[in-house]
Design a protein around this motif. Structure first.
Motif, PDB file in Angstrom:
ATOM      1  N   GLU A 113       7.971  21.487  47.973  1.00 52.08           N
ATOM      2  CA  GLU A 113       7.208  22.695  48.259  1.00 52.08           C
ATOM      3  C   GLU A 113       5.957  22.761  47.400  1.00 52.08           C
ATOM      4  O   GLU A 113       5.922  22.247  46.285  1.00 52.08           O
ATOM      5  CB  GLU A 113       8.058  23.940  47.990  1.00 52.08           C
ATOM      6  N   TRP A 142      11.777  29.180  55.848  1.00 54.59           N
ATOM      7  CA  TRP A 142      11.545  29.663  54.489  1.00 54.59           C
ATOM      8  C   TRP A 142      12.470  30.829  54.206  1.00 54.59           C
ATOM      9  O   TRP A 142      12.616  31.739  55.030  1.00 54.59           O
ATOM     10  CB  TRP A 142      10.091  30.112  54.331  1.00 54.59           C
ATOM     11  N   ARG A 176      13.696  33.499  50.792  1.00 56.12           N
ATOM     12  CA  ARG A 176      13.227  33.982  49.493  1.00 56.12           C
ATOM     13  C   ARG A 176      14.346  34.722  48.779  1.00 56.12           C
ATOM     14  O   ARG A 176      15.251  35.270  49.414  1.00 56.12           O
ATOM     15  CB  ARG A 176      11.997  34.878  49.646  1.00 56.12           C
ATOM     16  N   GLN A 177      14.227  34.713  47.464  1.00 61.30           N
ATOM     17  CA  GLN A 177      15.197  35.416  46.643  1.00 61.30           C
ATOM     18  C   GLN A 177      14.476  36.115  45.503  1.00 61.30           C
ATOM     19  O   GLN A 177      13.839  35.465  44.674  1.00 61.30           O
ATOM     20  CB  GLN A 177      16.252  34.456  46.092  1.00 61.30           C
ATOM     21  N   ARG A 227      19.550  35.834  48.630  1.00 65.97           N
ATOM     22  CA  ARG A 227      18.556  35.036  49.336  1.00 65.97           C
ATOM     23  C   ARG A 227      18.515  35.510  50.790  1.00 65.97           C
ATOM     24  O   ARG A 227      19.558  35.731  51.415  1.00 65.97           O
ATOM     25  CB  ARG A 227      18.907  33.550  49.269  1.00 65.97           C
ATOM     26  N   VAL A 269      11.152  34.045  44.627  1.00 68.63           N
ATOM     27  CA  VAL A 269      11.114  32.586  44.713  1.00 68.63           C
ATOM     28  C   VAL A 269      11.329  32.218  46.177  1.00 68.63           C
ATOM     29  O   VAL A 269      12.295  32.684  46.800  1.00 68.63           O
ATOM     30  CB  VAL A 269      12.186  31.929  43.835  1.00 68.63           C
ATOM     31  N   TYR A 270      10.445  31.429  46.716  1.00 63.22           N
ATOM     32  CA  TYR A 270      10.502  31.028  48.119  1.00 63.22           C
ATOM     33  C   TYR A 270      11.044  29.603  48.215  1.00 63.22           C
ATOM     34  O   TYR A 270      10.566  28.700  47.537  1.00 63.22           O
ATOM     35  CB  TYR A 270       9.119  31.120  48.755  1.00 63.22           C
ATOM     36  N   TYR A 271      12.025  29.441  49.100  1.00 55.42           N
ATOM     37  CA  TYR A 271      12.697  28.154  49.270  1.00 55.42           C
ATOM     38  C   TYR A 271      12.469  27.617  50.676  1.00 55.42           C
ATOM     39  O   TYR A 271      12.648  28.335  51.665  1.00 55.42           O
ATOM     40  CB  TYR A 271      14.199  28.294  49.048  1.00 55.42           C
ATOM     41  N   TRP A 330      17.597  21.932  50.934  1.00 50.96           N
ATOM     42  CA  TRP A 330      16.776  22.963  50.309  1.00 50.96           C
ATOM     43  C   TRP A 330      15.766  22.353  49.354  1.00 50.96           C
ATOM     44  O   TRP A 330      16.058  21.346  48.688  1.00 50.96           O
ATOM     45  CB  TRP A 330      17.645  23.942  49.522  1.00 50.96           C
ATOM     46  N   GLY A 389      12.231  25.437  45.275  1.00 52.23           N
ATOM     47  CA  GLY A 389      11.733  26.802  45.175  1.00 52.23           C
ATOM     48  C   GLY A 389      10.356  26.875  44.540  1.00 52.23           C
ATOM     49  O   GLY A 389      10.023  26.078  43.665  1.00 52.23           O
ATOM     50  N   GLN A 392       7.523  29.945  43.116  1.00 55.00           N
ATOM     51  CA  GLN A 392       7.386  31.363  42.777  1.00 55.00           C
ATOM     52  C   GLN A 392       6.155  31.959  43.443  1.00 55.00           C
ATOM     53  O   GLN A 392       5.058  31.395  43.365  1.00 55.00           O
ATOM     54  CB  GLN A 392       7.278  31.541  41.264  1.00 55.00           C
TER      55      GLN A 392
END
Length: 121
Positions: free
Chosen positions: A6, A36, A38-39, A45, A92-94, A111, A114, A116
């Motif tokens: 990412e 995508w 996010r958490q 998440r 945080v985007y995964y 995955w 991540g 930010q």
């Protein structure tokens, strides 16, 4: 082995834009859905956006009209254009991919590490 790399996170003011990119590499035969998630701190998440190999998309209600997901099947990449960002988008985007490898283990979820995204008010 499969890797999801990412890039594109960072700090932006409310109302600004960011573009996240994710590239899948390794012993990949086929990729079905890419997306995508996010958490945020203290939260579970959640799905932000997903796109199938055929181009069908799905968005969380909270990002509809602001975020756009796209992918390049030939390059095994998926992007997330985020406009009109809000402080509540901070997380945080995964990157995620449901894919089939050459290892014979069937379809599995993979995955990224991540990235930010921080939106200041």
């Amino acid at each position: 082995q499969v890797q999801l790399a990412e890039s594109g996170g960072g700090l932006v003011q409310a109302g600004g834009s960011l573009r996240l990119s994710c590239a899948a590499s390794g012993i990949i035969r086929l990729i079905n859905t890419m997306g995508w998630y996010r958490q945020a701190p203290g939260k579970q998440r959640e799905l932000v956006a997903a796109i199938t190999s055929g181009g069908s998309t799905n968005y969380a209600d909270s990002v509809k009209g602001r975020f756009t997901i796209s992918r390049d099947n030939a390059k095994n990449t998926v992007n997330l254009q985020m406009n009109s960002l809000k402080p509540e988008d901070t997380a945080v985007y995964y990157c995620n991919a449901m894919l089939l490898t050459s290892s014979g283990r069937g379809w599995n979820d993979y995955w990224g590490q991540g990235t930010q995204v921080t939106v200041s008010s």
